[in-house]
Design a protein around this motif. Sequence first.
Motif, PDB file in Angstrom:
ATOM      1  N   UNK A  45      37.883  37.331  38.319  1.00 32.02           N
ATOM      2  CA  UNK A  45      37.233  37.918  39.486  1.00 32.02           C
ATOM      3  C   UNK A  45      36.864  39.371  39.231  1.00 32.02           C
ATOM      4  N   UNK A  46      35.861  39.830  39.958  1.00 34.13           N
ATOM      5  CA  UNK A  46      35.487  41.236  39.920  1.00 34.13           C
ATOM      6  C   UNK A  46      36.576  42.017  40.649  1.00 34.13           C
ATOM      7  N   UNK A  47      37.024  43.115  40.056  1.00 36.22           N
ATOM      8  CA  UNK A  47      38.067  43.935  40.674  1.00 36.22           C
ATOM      9  C   UNK A  47      37.453  44.802  41.767  1.00 36.22           C
ATOM     10  N   UNK A  48      37.765  44.469  43.025  1.00 33.98           N
ATOM     11  CA  UNK A  48      37.316  45.245  44.183  1.00 33.98           C
ATOM     12  C   UNK A  48      38.574  45.760  44.865  1.00 33.98           C
ATOM     13  N   UNK A  49      38.985  46.986  44.574  1.00 34.26           N
ATOM     14  CA  UNK A  49      40.264  47.497  45.067  1.00 34.26           C
ATOM     15  C   UNK A  49      40.472  47.378  46.573  1.00 34.26           C
ATOM     16  N   UNK A  50      39.417  47.562  47.364  1.00 36.69           N
ATOM     17  CA  UNK A  50      39.597  47.503  48.822  1.00 36.69           C
ATOM     18  C   UNK A  50      40.050  46.106  49.264  1.00 36.69           C
ATOM     19  N   UNK A  51      39.630  45.061  48.559  1.00 36.72           N
ATOM     20  CA  UNK A  51      40.060  43.707  48.911  1.00 36.72           C
ATOM     21  C   UNK A  51      41.555  43.556  48.631  1.00 36.72           C
ATOM     22  N   UNK A  52      42.009  44.083  47.509  1.00 39.48           N
ATOM     23  CA  UNK A  52      43.442  44.050  47.216  1.00 39.48           C
ATOM     24  C   UNK A  52      44.242  44.813  48.257  1.00 39.48           C
TER      25      UNK A  52
END
Length: 99
Positions: A45-52
């Motif tokens: 997956x693309x790392x999208x920090x806000x989703x984490x």
Amino acid sequence: MATTTEWDVRLYLSEENGTTKARVELDTGTIALTGHGIARCSPQDVDVPVIGDELAAGRAMHDLGSKLIQVADHDMAGVGAPPPERRPRQAYGWMSEMA
């Protein structure tokens, strides 16, 4: 007579190597509870920090909420209230994965 009570809640987020950890602390003035949550980014997956952040924080708040309900259940039992009626959670998603 209306009353207002304020409880302090603090949320802490940390991220390292695609794993986000959340800790949420509640202080009511009489009790202190802590909830924890983790979110991991899958390697494909693309790392999208806000989703984490959102997932870990939501999981930590859910954990805290469960603990707070347990405290309330215990307090209600202490004053002679009958135990709450528990309904099974409805499953969702891929049913074959849950079997």
